[in-house]
Design a protein around this motif. Structure first.
Motif, short mmCIF file in Angstrom:
data_model
loop_
_atom_site.label_atom_id
_atom_site.label_comp_id
_atom_site.label_asym_id
_atom_site.label_seq_id
_atom_site.Cartn_x
_atom_site.Cartn_y
_atom_site.Cartn_z
N ASP A 283 1.38 -1.17 0.17
CA ASP A 283 0.16 -0.14 -0.16
C ASP A 283 0.45 1.53 -0.32
O ASP A 283 1.58 1.05 0.56
N SER A 284 0.70 2.13 -1.21
CA SER A 284 1.30 3.40 -0.60
C SER A 284 1.06 4.39 0.78
O SER A 284 0.22 4.60 0.98
N VAL A 285 2.51 4.55 0.97
CA VAL A 285 2.45 5.53 2.46
C VAL A 285 2.67 6.79 2.26
O VAL A 285 4.54 6.22 1.84
N THR B 297 2.97 6.70 -6.27
CA THR B 297 1.31 6.39 -5.79
C THR B 297 0.85 6.01 -7.35
O THR B 297 0.02 4.96 -7.39
N ASP C 21 -0.01 2.48 -6.92
CA ASP C 21 -0.58 1.46 -6.25
C ASP C 21 -2.30 2.23 -6.63
O ASP C 21 -2.91 1.43 -6.99
N LEU C 22 -2.57 2.89 -7.65
CA LEU C 22 -3.76 3.44 -7.99
C LEU C 22 -3.77 2.83 -9.33
O LEU C 22 -4.42 1.68 -9.82
N LYS D 245 -5.55 -0.11 -7.78
CA LYS D 245 -6.33 -0.04 -6.94
C LYS D 245 -7.81 0.07 -7.47
O LYS D 245 -9.15 -0.15 -7.15
N TYR D 246 -7.20 0.66 -8.78
CA TYR D 246 -8.62 1.54 -9.28
C TYR D 246 -8.81 1.56 -10.88
O TYR D 246 -7.41 0.75 -11.11
N GLU E 238 -7.99 12.91 -9.55
CA GLU E 238 -8.37 12.86 -8.16
C GLU E 238 -7.32 11.42 -8.17
O GLU E 238 -6.66 12.22 -6.21
N SER F 254 -4.49 13.85 -6.62
CA SER F 254 -4.36 14.68 -5.73
C SER F 254 -4.24 15.15 -4.66
O SER F 254 -3.32 15.92 -4.22
N GLY F 255 -3.21 13.66 -4.16
CA GLY F 255 -2.15 14.00 -3.03
C GLY F 255 -0.95 14.23 -3.18
O GLY F 255 0.16 13.88 -2.22
#
Lengths: 160, 289
Positions: free
Chosen positions: A57-59, A111, A114-115, A118-119, A129, A132-133
């Motif tokens: 998981d991205s953190v 990021t 991970d995207l 997951k998406y 979206e 965005s972080g």
């Protein structure tokens, strides 16, 4: 007070002794393991430059203590590909010129990884979206989005 | 910057965590996901002597159906709530709000117990805990007790807990509803809200039978608008209804301003979001945006 931190980073096991509890994971990766691909920008969770994968998981590595990563599997930008064999996302960043000064790039890549997992990332809105972080102070977002869009397309080709 | 020195303990039971906080004698802090606490530590805006890390307490991470309620463990990550089929079917307003909770990397670490305890007036989960009239189970040195969400938020970034207390789990009653909406405006996607509203309605053939309304970003705590809920009961559903609702909401709230947005702008946003939310709540399921 100090502790031993045992982590696997990019497939290599490390046992590091005398880790102070207050040491951030970002500083641990850079200063104790010498993995300086992870960049430190704001150090309070806003810019996303220090993003790494912890157990997939991205953190934000500036918002996690090194001691909390004990026993974890970590992937940093060094673990994605090599200069000779870039991974799919890295290759698309090169193809689409998805970087300018390069400072935000490690965070954008981690990021993006991970995207992609997951998406669906079916639209540019969804990609934006998801990003965005992560801040790019060169404002080079168009090409970063294009690179991730292309990587999502490649993924769609390979996944049955 | 870097955090000041602290001692670190990682208990594996809630009892041990409460004991560690008690032993810290008011100088301890609870570390859950760390997505709000770590920035404060890095800036040295808080300098606890002891950090009590809850991440080793496995029993605090769960989402489960309990009759007419959904219980969520305090250490459950935002990402797990975002993905949960149970949340999607039983607490759809929460499910819709989750993608607005910060960014993916933050949602991968941040926890519901941490978000509620941090009590940011513009964070989604505190507002939703009011909408659902959730109850928080809290453990302290004298055992467990239950606190209603409406009693939990005292002021901006301030909850009603004692320093030795830990939020253990949160129960959300499942709302009897056939319409709902969540609307939010932030400066950038994933930022804290400038204004936001959550609406749940139970409607009959031509009137509203029952409604819940909560807002945030406009006061020092999130607000549940019980007065507006009362005014909605029995009101006729027609084309003017969303406009009337917007007026009811803005006349019951007086928005605060700050450096991110003036009071006037937040008030305007809230009115617009209220109208949009009611349009969505009254739309047929197939017409949802």
């Amino acid at each position: 007070m100090s502790a031993t931190v045992s982590v696997t980073v990019n497939g290599t096991k490390y046992d590091v002794q005398d880790v102070e509890p207050r040491l951030l994971l970002s500083d641990f990766l850079r200063d104790m393991l010498g993995l300086t691909g992870t960049h430190v920008g704001c150090e309070h969770g806003v810019c996303g430059a220090c993003t790494v994968l912890v157990n997939g998981d991205s953190v934000r590595s500036c918002l996690m203590l090194a001691i909390q990563a004990n026993g974890a599997e970590i992937t940093t930008v060094e673990g994605l590909g090599t200069p000779e064999t870039l991974n799919v996302l890295q290759a698309q960043f090169r193809e689409h010129h998805g970087l300018q000064c390069g400072f935000c790039t490690p965070g954008m890549l981690m990021t993006g990884e991970d995207l992609l997992r997951k998406y669906p990332l079916a639209t540019d809105d969804e990609i934006r979206e998801g990003l965005s972080g992560n801040l790019c102070r060169c404002t080079g977002y168009q090409n970063i989005v294009a690179a991730i869009r292309a990587a999502a397309g490649k993924r769609a080709e390979t996944v049955p | 910057m870097k955090p000041a020195k602290f001692d670190y303990v990682a208990p594996t039971t809630v009892d041990a965590a409460v004991e560690a906080l008690r032993a810290a004698n008011g100088e301890g802090k609870v570390l859950a996901g760390g997505q709000s606490l770590l920035p404060l530590l890095n800036f040295r805006m808080t300098r606890p002597a002891v950090l009590v890390d809850l991440n080793g307490i496995r029993e605090l991470s769960f989402i489960e159906l309990r009759g007419d309620r959904v219980a969520i463990g305090a250490l459950t990550r935002h990402r797990e709530i975002e993905q949960s089929p149970l949340i999607a079917s039983k607490l759809p307003v929460m499910a819709a709000a989750m993608r607005h909770v910060a960014h993916l990397a933050i949602r991968n670490r941040g926890t519901i117990g941490g978000s509620l305890s941090h009590a940011d007036p513009a964070a989604e989960l505190p507002m939703l805990s009011l909408l659902y009239s959730a109850s928080l189970s809290v453990q302290g040195p004298s055992g467990r007790r239950t606190i209603a969400a409406e009693d939990f938020f005292v002021d901006a970034l301030t909850n009603c807990l004692e320093p030795e207390d830990i939020v253990v789990e949160i129960e959300f009653p499942i709302l009897q509803q056939n319409g709902w909406a969540f609307e939010e405006v932030a400066r950038r996607f994933g930022d804290f809200a400038l204004a936001s509203i959550a609406v749940s309605v139970r409607r009959g053939a031509s009137t509203i039978k029952d409604a819940r309304v909560a807002v945030m970003g406009v006061a020092d705590t999130p607000l549940r608008l019980k007065e507006v809920e009362g005014q909605l009961r029995g009101i006729a559903i027609d084309d003017q209804m969303p406009d009337r609702f917007s007026e009811l909401v803005t006349s019951s709230v007086s928005a605060n301003g700050d450096l991110h947005a003036s009071a006037e702008y937040r008030q305007h946003l809230l009115g617009q979001l209220a109208r949009r939310a009611m349009q969505t709540a009254l739309a047929a399921e197939s017409d949802r945006r």
